[in-house]
Motif scaffolding. Structure first.
Motif, PDB file in Angstrom:
ATOM      1  N   MET A 117       0.846  -1.174   0.000  1.00 39.70           N
ATOM      2  CA  MET A 117       0.000   0.000   0.000  1.00 39.70           C
ATOM      3  C   MET A 117       0.896   1.243   0.000  1.00 39.70           C
ATOM      4  O   MET A 117       1.789   1.391   0.822  1.00 39.70           O
ATOM      5  N   GLN A 118       0.629   2.147  -0.925  1.00 40.17           N
ATOM      6  CA  GLN A 118       1.402   3.373  -1.065  1.00 40.17           C
ATOM      7  C   GLN A 118       0.947   4.403  -0.032  1.00 40.17           C
ATOM      8  O   GLN A 118      -0.259   4.588   0.157  1.00 40.17           O
ATOM      9  N   PRO A 119       1.886   5.066   0.624  1.00 39.41           N
ATOM     10  CA  PRO A 119       1.462   6.137   1.545  1.00 39.41           C
ATOM     11  C   PRO A 119       0.886   7.286   0.723  1.00 39.41           C
ATOM     12  O   PRO A 119       1.352   7.583  -0.377  1.00 39.41           O
ATOM     13  N   SER A 120      -0.135   7.924   1.269  1.00 39.78           N
ATOM     14  CA  SER A 120      -0.751   9.047   0.561  1.00 39.78           C
ATOM     15  C   SER A 120       0.187  10.246   0.574  1.00 39.78           C
ATOM     16  O   SER A 120       1.004  10.404   1.478  1.00 39.78           O
ATOM     17  N   ALA A 121       0.057  11.063  -0.457  1.00 35.58           N
ATOM     18  CA  ALA A 121       0.899  12.257  -0.555  1.00 35.58           C
ATOM     19  C   ALA A 121       0.530  13.238   0.551  1.00 35.58           C
ATOM     20  O   ALA A 121      -0.643  13.375   0.892  1.00 35.58           O
ATOM     21  N   PRO A 122       1.523  13.911   1.110  1.00 33.05           N
ATOM     22  CA  PRO A 122       1.195  14.882   2.159  1.00 33.05           C
ATOM     23  C   PRO A 122       0.396  16.042   1.586  1.00 33.05           C
ATOM     24  O   PRO A 122       0.537  16.405   0.425  1.00 33.05           O
ATOM     25  N   ALA A 123      -0.453  16.587   2.406  1.00 36.54           N
ATOM     26  CA  ALA A 123      -1.263  17.735   1.984  1.00 36.54           C
ATOM     27  C   ALA A 123      -0.344  18.926   1.735  1.00 36.54           C
ATOM     28  O   ALA A 123       0.648  19.110   2.442  1.00 36.54           O
ATOM     29  N   PRO A 124      -0.673  19.740   0.708  1.00 36.13           N
ATOM     30  CA  PRO A 124       0.182  20.897   0.442  1.00 36.13           C
ATOM     31  C   PRO A 124       0.132  21.889   1.601  1.00 36.13           C
ATOM     32  O   PRO A 124      -0.904  22.081   2.233  1.00 36.13           O
ATOM     33  N   ALA A 125       1.279  22.506   1.843  1.00 34.00           N
ATOM     34  CA  ALA A 125       1.357  23.495   2.921  1.00 34.00           C
ATOM     35  C   ALA A 125       0.597  24.750   2.500  1.00 34.00           C
ATOM     36  O   ALA A 125       0.637  25.151   1.340  1.00 34.00           O
ATOM     37  N   PRO A 126      -0.114  25.365   3.421  1.00 30.82           N
ATOM     38  CA  PRO A 126      -0.842  26.582   3.059  1.00 30.82           C
ATOM     39  C   PRO A 126       0.117  27.723   2.716  1.00 30.82           C
ATOM     40  O   PRO A 126       1.165  27.866   3.330  1.00 30.82           O
ATOM     41  N   ARG A 127      -0.279  28.520   1.710  1.00 29.40           N
ATOM     42  CA  ARG A 127       0.514  29.690   1.352  1.00 29.40           C
ATOM     43  C   ARG A 127       0.242  30.828   2.322  1.00 29.40           C
ATOM     44  O   ARG A 127       1.020  31.747   2.449  1.00 29.40           O
ATOM     45  N   TYR A 128      -0.914  30.770   2.979  1.00 25.62           N
ATOM     46  CA  TYR A 128      -1.285  31.789   3.957  1.00 25.62           C
ATOM     47  C   TYR A 128      -2.159  31.120   5.000  1.00 25.62           C
ATOM     48  O   TYR A 128      -3.036  30.321   4.670  1.00 25.62           O
ATOM     49  N   ASP A 129      -1.935  31.430   6.252  1.00 25.69           N
ATOM     50  CA  ASP A 129      -2.721  30.835   7.342  1.00 25.69           C
ATOM     51  C   ASP A 129      -2.801  31.844   8.482  1.00 25.69           C
ATOM     52  O   ASP A 129      -1.773  32.282   8.992  1.00 25.69           O
ATOM     53  N   GLU A 130      -4.014  32.228   8.844  1.00 26.27           N
ATOM     54  CA  GLU A 130      -4.223  33.200   9.920  1.00 26.27           C
ATOM     55  C   GLU A 130      -5.454  32.811  10.722  1.00 26.27           C
ATOM     56  O   GLU A 130      -6.453  32.374  10.166  1.00 26.27           O
ATOM     57  N   ARG A 131      -5.365  32.976  12.014  1.00 26.88           N
ATOM     58  CA  ARG A 131      -6.517  32.770  12.895  1.00 26.88           C
ATOM     59  C   ARG A 131      -6.859  34.116  13.527  1.00 26.88           C
ATOM     60  O   ARG A 131      -6.016  34.765  14.132  1.00 26.88           O
ATOM     61  N   LEU A 132      -8.112  34.520  13.350  1.00 22.08           N
ATOM     62  CA  LEU A 132      -8.569  35.789  13.925  1.00 22.08           C
ATOM     63  C   LEU A 132      -9.046  35.529  15.342  1.00 22.08           C
ATOM     64  O   LEU A 132     -10.145  35.033  15.560  1.00 22.08           O
TER      65      LEU A 132
ATOM     66  N   ILE B 276      -8.430  31.900   8.281  1.00 22.18           N
ATOM     67  CA  ILE B 276      -8.289  32.272   6.877  1.00 22.18           C
ATOM     68  C   ILE B 276      -7.063  31.553   6.342  1.00 22.18           C
ATOM     69  O   ILE B 276      -5.978  31.668   6.919  1.00 22.18           O
ATOM     70  N   ARG B 277      -7.261  30.819   5.232  1.00 24.89           N
ATOM     71  CA  ARG B 277      -6.139  30.086   4.641  1.00 24.89           C
ATOM     72  C   ARG B 277      -6.215  30.154   3.123  1.00 24.89           C
ATOM     73  O   ARG B 277      -7.298  30.208   2.553  1.00 24.89           O
ATOM     74  N   VAL B 278      -5.055  30.145   2.508  1.00 22.20           N
ATOM     75  CA  VAL B 278      -4.950  29.949   1.064  1.00 22.20           C
ATOM     76  C   VAL B 278      -4.182  28.653   0.906  1.00 22.20           C
ATOM     77  O   VAL B 278      -2.985  28.579   1.203  1.00 22.20           O
ATOM     78  N   VAL B 279      -4.888  27.602   0.462  1.00 18.64           N
ATOM     79  CA  VAL B 279      -4.296  26.271   0.389  1.00 18.64           C
ATOM     80  C   VAL B 279      -4.946  25.482  -0.736  1.00 18.64           C
ATOM     81  O   VAL B 279      -6.162  25.599  -0.956  1.00 18.64           O
TER      82      VAL B 279
END
Length: 152
Positions: free
Chosen positions: A1-16, A68-71
């Motif tokens: 079984m192939q490991p799944s590809a890691p999720a792409p890192a967010p280009r922007y991540d902020e918590r208000l 708020i994220r851009v991913v």
């Protein structure tokens, strides 16, 4: 079984997050709850302080936890996930212009993730002809970084 590809890192991540003054108000509400029940005895007073403080803190935490994220080719603002292909050029709004767009310039059809305690924002036109939403308004503490992530 192939490991799944890691999720792409967010280009922007902020918590208000809510400002510290709001947490102080939650603590004062807890103390007020204790004062109301003080005539009933020490135990009811302590229970009231904890219960009212936790309730007020929970409400502040849930309201102040907007993210708020851009991913992965999308803008994720709160519960909304908007593909970047459906968005136009972002417009950085400084405090005065942001206030105008969340009050008298606001369109009721717009998607708005706003927090009154964050003075700056980004406004992005929605270019998808199928979507009746004219623009997306997002409160952010770093509007230039969010705009850069949306255009990258």
């Amino acid at each position: 079984m192939q490991p799944s590809a890691p999720a792409p890192a967010p280009r922007y991540d902020e918590r208000l997050t809510a400002p510290p003054l709001w947490w102080a108000i939650a603590a004062l509400l807890g103390l007020s709850g204790g004062l109301v029940t003080a005539p009933l005895g020490v135990l009811p007073m302590l229970i009231s302080v904890v219960a009212v403080g936790l309730l007020a803190g929970g409400l502040i935490s849930s309201y102040g936890s907007a993210r708020i994220r851009v991913v992965a080719g999308s803008l994720v603002a709160g519960d909304a996930r908007i593909p970047l292909t459906a968005l136009g050029e972002p417009e950085v709004l400084e405090a005065e212009e942001a206030r105008a767009w969340r009050s008298y310039k606001a369109d009721p059809r717009a998607f708005m993730l706003l927090r009154s305690y964050v003075p700056t924002a980004v406004r992005i036109e929605v270019t998808d002809p199928e979507d009746p939403t004219p623009y997306v308004y997002v409160s952010t503490r770093d509007p230039k970084a969010l705009a850069a992530a949306l255009t990258a």
